[in-house]
Scaffold this active site. Structure first.
Site, short mmCIF file in Angstrom:
data_model
loop_
_atom_site.label_atom_id
_atom_site.label_comp_id
_atom_site.label_asym_id
_atom_site.label_seq_id
_atom_site.Cartn_x
_atom_site.Cartn_y
_atom_site.Cartn_z
N HIS A 170 30.81 68.90 89.56
CA HIS A 170 29.83 69.64 90.35
C HIS A 170 30.15 69.57 91.85
O HIS A 170 30.36 70.59 92.51
CB HIS A 170 28.43 69.04 90.18
CG HIS A 170 27.89 69.01 88.79
ND1 HIS A 170 27.45 70.13 88.14
CD2 HIS A 170 27.69 67.97 87.93
CE1 HIS A 170 26.98 69.80 86.94
NE2 HIS A 170 27.12 68.49 86.79
C1 BDR Z 1 24.16 67.19 90.63
O1 BDR Z 1 23.30 66.13 90.28
C2 BDR Z 1 23.92 64.89 90.47
O2 BDR Z 1 23.72 64.03 89.39
C3 BDR Z 1 25.39 65.18 90.72
O3 BDR Z 1 25.92 64.25 91.65
C4 BDR Z 1 25.40 66.58 91.26
O4 BDR Z 1 25.26 66.60 92.67
C5 BDR Z 1 24.43 68.03 89.40
O5 BDR Z 1 23.24 68.55 88.91
#
Ligand code: BDR
Ligand code: CA
Length: 307
Positions: free
Chosen positions: A236
């Protein structure tokens, strides 16, 4: 000329990898790393940011930010990131500490004094960014863009409607999306397609001490994703950094995005107006497609460059 950026994060496995990608890039000049509570509590996310940068031999201002969302209690994600927020590799304690100023003050000061417009890359809940914009609206004039990891045009990963970063602090997200600053939304529509596959993690593992550490991060992080039917682990936060380094990695569409803060089932949803039914002007470039192969190649090269 390098692009001046500030990375606002809540490390977090993918946040840690995003930091490593940013510092390896010769396109970016990271002016500061600011930290927020999200994946874990603030003392933990701060310590994790400092430990990762120390391990990689990077020195940079690291500023601690908000310990809780603007108006709600904090939600954390130990199921994904563990009790430390960065479970997996045995990382030594940090070699340096945070700067003495709060994250939003660092952001305001750096943006105000930058000769070139600054790009913000928030990859956690948007609390610090909202606090900076609310405290000093003048900084909007010297912001090039906010390229954020958060939201989704379709579906959620924390509730059926909401992505984690927006769900944790929807009021802050609303401040950001209504700020008038150009926004690129790198949400689940593309980050779920930007998976690092197990065989690619083995390439990282063979790529030096930082590569090995990243592979161990992914080993832990990968435990969470089979439940989504994924073959690999979604990168992500690194994808938001990559989209600043090379915007052609994602295809975006200018759309109106509103943040739900009071839904019965939908709080934290990024409501995307695909058909223009609100007749309101677009406020975000929403990433809808990603070139996974090229992105993963960039990521592997960057991590390998640490040796
Ligand atoms: C986002 O949520 C967090 O757990 C990760 O670091 C990322 O930024 C994904 O939904
Ligand atoms: Ca994050």
């Amino acid at each position: 000329m390098r692009i001046p950026v500030i990375i606002d994060c809540d490390p977090g496995h993918d946040d840690a990898i995003a930091l490593l990608l940013a510092f390896a890039s010769d396109r970016l000049e990271v002016k500061a790393v600011t930290v927020v509570a999200g994946n874990q509590t603030l003392p933990k996310t701060l310590n994790n940011a400092l430990r990762v940068l120390s391990f990689a031999g990077v020195e940079c201002e690291v500023a601690a930010g908000a310990a809780a969302p603007l108006v709600r209690p904090l939600v954390t994600a130990p199921q994904v990131h563990g009790e430390s927020g960065l479970d997996g590799p045995a990382l030594p304690e940090p070699a340096f500490g945070p700067s003495g100023r709060p994250a939003w003050e660092a952001i305001i000061d750096i943006v105000r004094n930058s000769p070139q417009k600054v790009t913000l890359i928030p990859v956690g809940p948007l609390t610090n960014i909202a606090l900076a914009l609310l405290t000093a609206p003048d900084i909007k004039d010297n912001l090039e863009r906010i390229t954020l990891m958060g939201g989704a045009a379709r579906g959620g990963n924390w509730t059926p409607a909401a992505e984690f970063n927006i769900l944790v602090d929807p009021e802050a997200a609303r401040v950001v999306f209504e700020s008038g600053v150009p926004i690129t939304m790198v949400g689940l529509d593309v980050t779920h397609e930007a998976q690092l596959y197990p065989e690619e993690n083995e390439v990282l593992r063979a790529g030096g001490r930082v590569g090995r550490m990243v592979a161990e991060l992914v080993d832990f992080y990968a435990r969470f994703h089979p439940r989504f039917g994924f073959k690999g682990s979604p990168m992500h936060d690194p994808l938001a950094v990559a989209a600043v380094i090379d915007p052609t990695l994602v295809r975006t569409r200018a759309l109106r995005v509103d943040i739900e803060t009071q839904g019965l089932h939908t709080t934290g949803q990024t409501v995307v107006d695909f058909f223009g039914v609100t007749e309101r002007p677009p406020n975000a470039d929403v990433a809808l497609e990603v070139d996974r192969e090229r992105f993963i190649r960039m990521l592997i090269e960057a991590i390998k460059s640490y040796g």
